[in-house]
Design an enzyme around this catalytic site. Structure first.
Site, PDB file in Angstrom:
ATOM      1  N   HIS A   1       0.615  -1.099  -0.023  1.00  0.00           N
ATOM      2  CA  HIS A   1      -0.001   0.009   0.020  1.00  0.00           C
ATOM      3  C   HIS A   1       0.775   1.249  -0.055  1.00  0.00           C
ATOM      4  O   HIS A   1       1.790   1.347   0.652  1.00  0.00           O
ATOM      5  CB  HIS A   1      -0.895   0.099   1.328  1.00  0.00           C
ATOM      6  CG  HIS A   1      -0.247   0.027   2.495  1.00  0.00           C
ATOM      7  ND1 HIS A   1       0.019   1.429   3.307  1.00  0.00           N
ATOM      8  CD2 HIS A   1       0.104  -0.837   3.568  1.00  0.00           C
ATOM      9  CE1 HIS A   1       0.671   1.138   4.295  1.00  0.00           C
ATOM     10  NE2 HIS A   1       0.808  -0.205   4.626  1.00  0.00           N
TER      11      HIS A   1
ATOM     12  N   ASP B   1       6.416   1.380   6.379  1.00  0.00           N
ATOM     13  CA  ASP B   1       4.969   1.225   6.365  1.00  0.00           C
ATOM     14  C   ASP B   1       4.361   2.089   5.601  1.00  0.00           C
ATOM     15  O   ASP B   1       3.658   2.977   5.801  1.00  0.00           O
ATOM     16  CB  ASP B   1       4.153   1.210   7.792  1.00  0.00           C
ATOM     17  CG  ASP B   1       2.872   0.954   7.929  1.00  0.00           C
ATOM     18  OD1 ASP B   1       2.321   0.189   6.970  1.00  0.00           O
ATOM     19  OD2 ASP B   1       2.226   1.371   8.635  1.00  0.00           O
TER      20      ASP B   1
ATOM     21  N   GLU C   1       4.440  -5.543   4.031  1.00  0.00           N
ATOM     22  CA  GLU C   1       3.903  -4.625   4.965  1.00  0.00           C
ATOM     23  C   GLU C   1       4.760  -4.236   6.036  1.00  0.00           C
ATOM     24  O   GLU C   1       6.219  -4.702   5.839  1.00  0.00           O
ATOM     25  CB  GLU C   1       2.841  -5.397   5.933  1.00  0.00           C
ATOM     26  CG  GLU C   1       1.386  -5.023   5.655  1.00  0.00           C
ATOM     27  CD  GLU C   1       1.234  -3.449   6.072  1.00  0.00           C
ATOM     28  OE1 GLU C   1       1.967  -2.753   6.657  1.00  0.00           O
ATOM     29  OE2 GLU C   1       0.115  -2.895   5.805  1.00  0.00           O
TER      30      GLU C   1
ATOM     31  N   HIS D   1       4.327   4.109  12.965  1.00  0.00           N
ATOM     32  CA  HIS D   1       3.195   5.417  12.711  1.00  0.00           C
ATOM     33  C   HIS D   1       3.813   6.788  13.293  1.00  0.00           C
ATOM     34  O   HIS D   1       2.907   7.462  13.893  1.00  0.00           O
ATOM     35  CB  HIS D   1       2.105   4.884  13.418  1.00  0.00           C
ATOM     36  CG  HIS D   1       1.266   3.845  12.446  1.00  0.00           C
ATOM     37  ND1 HIS D   1      -0.018   3.350  12.917  1.00  0.00           N
ATOM     38  CD2 HIS D   1       1.478   3.113  11.477  1.00  0.00           C
ATOM     39  CE1 HIS D   1      -0.549   2.492  11.884  1.00  0.00           C
ATOM     40  NE2 HIS D   1       0.503   2.377  10.824  1.00  0.00           N
TER      41      HIS D   1
ATOM     42  N   GLU E   1      -4.689   1.356   2.894  1.00  0.00           N
ATOM     43  CA  GLU E   1      -4.720   0.330   3.758  1.00  0.00           C
ATOM     44  C   GLU E   1      -4.657   0.937   5.232  1.00  0.00           C
ATOM     45  O   GLU E   1      -5.273   0.189   6.179  1.00  0.00           O
ATOM     46  CB  GLU E   1      -3.311  -0.241   3.614  1.00  0.00           C
ATOM     47  CG  GLU E   1      -3.167  -1.707   4.443  1.00  0.00           C
ATOM     48  CD  GLU E   1      -2.793  -1.457   5.843  1.00  0.00           C
ATOM     49  OE1 GLU E   1      -2.487  -2.436   6.552  1.00  0.00           O
ATOM     50  OE2 GLU E   1      -2.302  -0.191   6.087  1.00  0.00           O
ATOM     51  N   GLU E   2      -4.366   1.888   5.595  1.00  0.00           N
ATOM     52  CA  GLU E   2      -4.471   2.414   7.101  1.00  0.00           C
ATOM     53  C   GLU E   2      -5.747   2.633   7.633  1.00  0.00           C
ATOM     54  O   GLU E   2      -6.046   2.953   8.801  1.00  0.00           O
ATOM     55  CB  GLU E   2      -3.435   3.699   7.064  1.00  0.00           C
ATOM     56  CG  GLU E   2      -1.951   3.670   6.716  1.00  0.00           C
ATOM     57  CD  GLU E   2      -1.133   2.724   7.595  1.00  0.00           C
ATOM     58  OE1 GLU E   2      -1.880   2.216   8.669  1.00  0.00           O
ATOM     59  OE2 GLU E   2       0.153   2.353   7.260  1.00  0.00           O
TER      60      GLU E   2
END
Length: 987
Positions: A167, A179, A239, A312, A213-214
């Protein structure tokens, strides 16, 4: 003459045991630590078809800014991806070069999907999402040559293809390097690789760059609506759940597809992580659950997993990863994908299914794990189950048969405290039962203390594992080994026994056999393979125990030993009797001539208890002295033990310790890295400490049969290590610049009254200390309460914050990222941030039509104050897909709306129930209330969200900020619908 034990440097003596066991543990643990924390270096020269320099530059370009789905930077990333794909496609070699490689030039198709949309329901949440995915299809040499997807409703012909997914969106607070930036640039390189002569695929390859995706895995879900979703039967999902290091195999669907991953140069992972996902121990999810669980593909989930503290956050950037990490994922993806696209068998093809999933056939559940990050073991769970059942039966039978043979050979000294001697007509002590009851104390005291330490650390300093997990490990290991040594030394000093080793192995055999039974039941009933290491643990323990039983054949028969001992005692016994008889005569003679000082009692009638005790002690002492005449007997152990082999202990160590360490240490390191920093998300911290204490016992239990031979030097050193690490773990601050505490940010703006409230959510007491140390929150009354983020309970602290600048003033409805500075001039709060209307499309209907629009956003919600929505539909959406409809019986309380265009107006028809299932007598049932909320996530300019800028500027260096929800800003307006206005409901 030198004794046998003195001549043998490998004898079961203190110094050899201490040095060799310590050396073996260090020789295995240190390399495993190095492998875990060091990524294999990238090659200096890129392999044919790949360009590492180009991939690294692509990663830097991709991570220039935060690029969540609801951001203008996301649009720029998408445009950049299309340009890169086109450049790779245009650089495809000529047909002649493919002929030289004896291949046909593959056809390449790029799908810029701006059509697919999906409406789905997940329990109490309904979602409408418009996709912006990019797909690249490289036709395989054995694929059907027709463009079957151009005919609506037509199914693909021939064998299924292979999907590689990553993604390209990030979270609003992270640059998305791992990510999922590394996954995205890996996909670009895969397109380049399989368009290089010599690498053309036989099965077709679909490379999916999904967006969203998130947020609810929207990108993978909407991929299901594209025609190519019916083509691929296997997949590789790339991922990132950490921010660097090695990419691990999180989970796989079956044995057959996992065998493709085994071709990787540096495989890494264990099936235990897959079991953690299955049982809900790992709460976060990836696109794997959509591709495998809903669409029915068979595949693999490969992801970065540490350090979790950077996940994140703004440290998920190119600076904090490396080209080595990029190469680890890229090389894994190339090897795995090449194996899958080269497979021409039918094992990934099956019959058409009625549930709408792809006909990918069925695989077998797998057991898999890496060895030193260089080799990979993969086999069927059924094989492990069969071996487990066999070993559970064969192992105890083998020991039983060996015991019977020993008994018939009259050499079964175990469990015998004495044996009858016909020569002496008395029982001769064997002391064969000594040491039998030692193990329960030997295992329970050290393990009980480490469990107590786990509770103590959780109570006093629960987050110390966040930054100092190895200090916790050091404390647990040093305490466990010291206590095990201390207990064994005390027991051995009081009752020395040559059977300490065999009894300890016997107890361990019983314990591991019980664990093996439990694991085997779970293998059969639950399909869980994570206990595979117990099989090898039990197998090693069984062999070591059997060796100890076989050692007993070196002993003399009990009758032979008793006879020899009786013969050696006979002369001394007769001499004692003669001496005693002479004493009696002398006493009698003395009694014949009494004097004034003679006792009034006759001598032969004196109390004899003291004499009885003295004679008993003398006899026992005499027995031990006679037994200890053999110079090969160690200290005060049984006299018959001198003939036991002195080297077999090393064989037992070699059979058990290396295999146990090779299997359990990687699991311990993997799980420590995965769990040590999850406490900040609300996970129970006690779990990681209990895990460490239990794993410590498993890792060092193979020392127990030998630990009573240790010299005092190492245990005393470990005692000081324990004291130092315990003090550190109790008083040290748990966070640092490199291991920051994550706090979750959200700002809510009530557009009806202009109230702007920002909040930080995290673990107490840190979240309140950080919140009310901010300039704008200083002097405000503390307002902290408890909230849930997912299933985790966290503390939320709020304060009145300055308004964000996410919507421009005037008539301009949206801005590009280049013009985002104009937002800084927007200082007035405008209710026009959100516009909506409510109407009734049909007079006699329970349906209500919402028309919702937000400025400079493409994400809004309809939030209800109760679960009153029974169904909904978005005008212009595709037909519902039954695979994605999983409603709660109580109805829906929220509808999420996502658009691929900015400032979109959604028209949503909503059906309401007659009565809200969550309503009480205190709620007015005559109306339906809720809020229309729009979200803003663009955070690429300082000043757009002053409250967030303030948190970043004035928070301590050990604090990282990340998003709490889908958006950083939530602006909302209230609405109310009278039930009487609904035709069906009011009738």
């Amino acid at each position: 003459m030198a004794t046998r034990k003195a001549r043998n440097p490998l004898a079961f003596m203190p110094w050899p045991v201490t040095i060799l066991t310590t050396a073996m543990y260090l020789a295995l643990i240190i390399p495993l630590l190095v492998i875990h924390h060091n990524v294999p270096p990238a090659p200096r020269t890129s392999p044919n078809g790949l360009n590492l320099t180009e991939a690294w530059q692509d990663l830097q370009s991709l991570t220039k800014g935060f690029h969540p789905y609801n951001s203008h930077q996301n649009d720029e990333v998408r445009s950049w991806l299309l340009e890169r794909i086109d450049a790779i496609k245009q650089s495809t070699p000529s047909t002649e070069e493919y002929r030289d490689a004896k291949e046909e030039k593959p056809d390449v198709f790029v799908f810029d999907d701006l059509v697919s949309n999906l409406t789905f329901i997940d329990k109490s949440v309904g979602v409408y999402f418009e996709g912006t995915n990019i797909l690249v299809y490289i036709r395989g040499s054995e694929d059907n040559k027709q463009n079957w997807w151009e005919t609506p409703g037509r199914a693909p012909v021939g064998k299924g293809g292979v999907l590689v997914n990553a993604h390209y969106d990030s979270v609003s607070t992270g640059y998305g390097a791992t990510d999922d930036g590394v996954g995205v640039v890996t996909c670009l390189q895969l397109v380049k690789y399989f368009l290089t002569p010599g690498h053309a695929p036989r099965r077709g390859l679909v490379v999916l760059f999904n967006n969203g995706e998130e947020d609810y895995l929207n990108g993978a879900r909407v991929y299901s609506q594209h025609p190519m979703a019916r083509f691929a039967h296997t997949f590789l999902n790339l991922e990132g759940a950490g921010a660097g290091g090695r990419a691990t195999l999180f989970r796989s669907s079956d044995t057959e597809v996992t065998q493709a991953y085994a071709k990787s140069e540096h495989p890494f992972g264990s099936v235990l992580s897959a079991n953690g996902f299955e049982k809900g121990l790992i709460s976060s999810q990836t696109d794997y659950v959509v591709l495998e669980g809903i669409l029915g593909l068979r595949g693999l989930d490969v992801a970065f997993f540490e350090p979790r503290a950077r996940y994140h956050t703004d440290q998920d950037d190119a600076r904090h990863t490396s080209i080595d990490s990029l190469w680890h994922m890229l090389s894994t993806a190339v090897a795995t994908t090449e194996e899958l696209v080269s497979d021409t068998t039918d094992r990934f093809d099956g019959h058409i299914r009625d549930d709408g999933t792809v006909p990918s056939g069925s695989g077998t559940r797998a057991v898999w794990f890496d060895l030193f990050g260089s080799a990979f073991a993969v086999f069927r769970l059924h094989t492990l189950f069969a071996l487990s059942v066999t070993l559970l039966i064969v192992a105890p039978l083998t020991l039983l048969v060996t015991s019977v043979i020993l008994s018939r050979a009259d050499k079964m000294y175990l469990f015998r405290s004495s044996v009858y001697s016909e020569i002496n007509d008395d029982y001769i002590p064997l002391r064969g039962l000594r040491g039998f009851f030692r193990f329960p104390f030997l295992i329970s005291i050290p393990t009980g203390v480490t469990v107590g330490l786990a509770y103590m650390v959780t109570k006093v300093n629960p987050f110390i594992a966040h930054s100092s997990s190895y200090a916790v490990w050091s404390m647990m290991i040093s305490a466990w080994i010291f206590l095990a040594w201390f207990v064994s030394r005390v027991a051995n000093s009081a009752r020395p026994s040559a059977f300490h080793r065999v009894y300890t192995w016997t107890w361990m055999f019983v314990l591991t056999w019980s664990l093996m039974v439990v694991c085997t039941v779970y293998e059969h009933e639950e399909g869980l393979a994570g206990g595979y290491f117990i099989f090898f643990y039990f197998a090693g323990t069984f062999l070591a125990t059997w060796i100890s039983y076989l050692e007993l054949f070196a002993l003399p028969t009990k009758s032979e030993y008793v006879g020899r001992l009786a013969e050696s005692r006979r002369p001394s016994t007769q001499g004692s009797r003669l001496a005693a008889s002479g004493d009696e005569h002398q006493d009698d003679a003395a009694e014949e001539d009494p004097t004034e000082s003679t006792s009034l009692l006759h001598g032969r009638h004196r109390p004899t208890f003291a004499n009885y005790v003295r004679v008993g002690v003398d006899r026992a002492s005499q027995d031990e002295e006679e037994e200890e005449e053999d110079p090969n007997v160690y200290e005060h152990e049984q006299g018959w033990s001198g003939v036991l082999p002195r080297w077999t202990w090393l064989l037992q160590l070699l059979i058990t310790a290396p295999v146990i360490l090779m299997l359990i240490v990687p699991l311990a390191l993997l799980t420590t890295s995965a769990l040590s920093q999850t406490g900040q998300d609300g996970s129970p911290q006690l779990l990681i400490y209990l895990f460490i204490s239990c794993l410590t016992a498993l890792l060092f239990a193979p020392m127990l049969p030998f630990i009573h031979r240790y010299t005092y030097h190492l245990p005393i050193f470990l005692l000081f290590v324990f004291i130092g690490t315990m003090i550190y773990n109790l008083v040290a601050f748990p966070f640092a610049d490199s291991n920051r505490l994550k706090l979750f940010f959200l700002q809510e703006v009530d557009l009806d009254n202009g109230i702007s409230t920002a909040s930080l959510t995290g673990m107490p007491p840190f979240v309140s200390d950080v919140t009310y140390g901010l300039p704008s929150a200083a002097g405000q009354n503390e307002s902290c309460d408890w909230t849930f983020r997912g299933k985790r309970k966290l503390q939320r602290c709020s304060w009145s914050a300055p308004l964000p600048h996410v919507v421009p003033d005037g008539d301009s409805l949206s801005v590009s990222s280049e013009d985002a500075d104009s937002l800084l001039d927007a200082t007035e709060l405008s209710p026009d941030w959100i516009s909506f209307s409510i109407s009734h499309p049909q007079r006699d209907s329970s349906s209500v039509r919402f028309e919702v629009s937000g400025q400079n956003t493409r994400n809004c919600r309809i939030n209800m104050d109760g679960n009153s929505i029974t169904n909904f539909s978005v005008i212009g959406s595709s037909a519902p897909d039954h695979r994605f409809l999983n409603p709660s019986p109580d109805g829906l309380n929220r509808i999420q709306l996502w658009s691929r265009t900015w400032d979109n107006k959604w028209t949503v028809d909503v059906d309401f129930s007659k009565h809200d299932s969550s309503e009480t007598d205190e709620v007015d049932e005559s109306s339906i209330t809720g809020r229309i909320t729009c979200l803003w996530s663009d955070n690429n300019r300082v000043g757009l969200i002053p409250a967030l800028d303030e948190v970043r500027q004035f928070s301590p260096a050990w604090v990282a900020v990340t998003k709490f929800s889908d958006g950083l800003i939530e602006g909302s307006r209230a609405f109310e619908i009278k039930r009487s206005s609904l035709g069906a409901l009011g009738s």
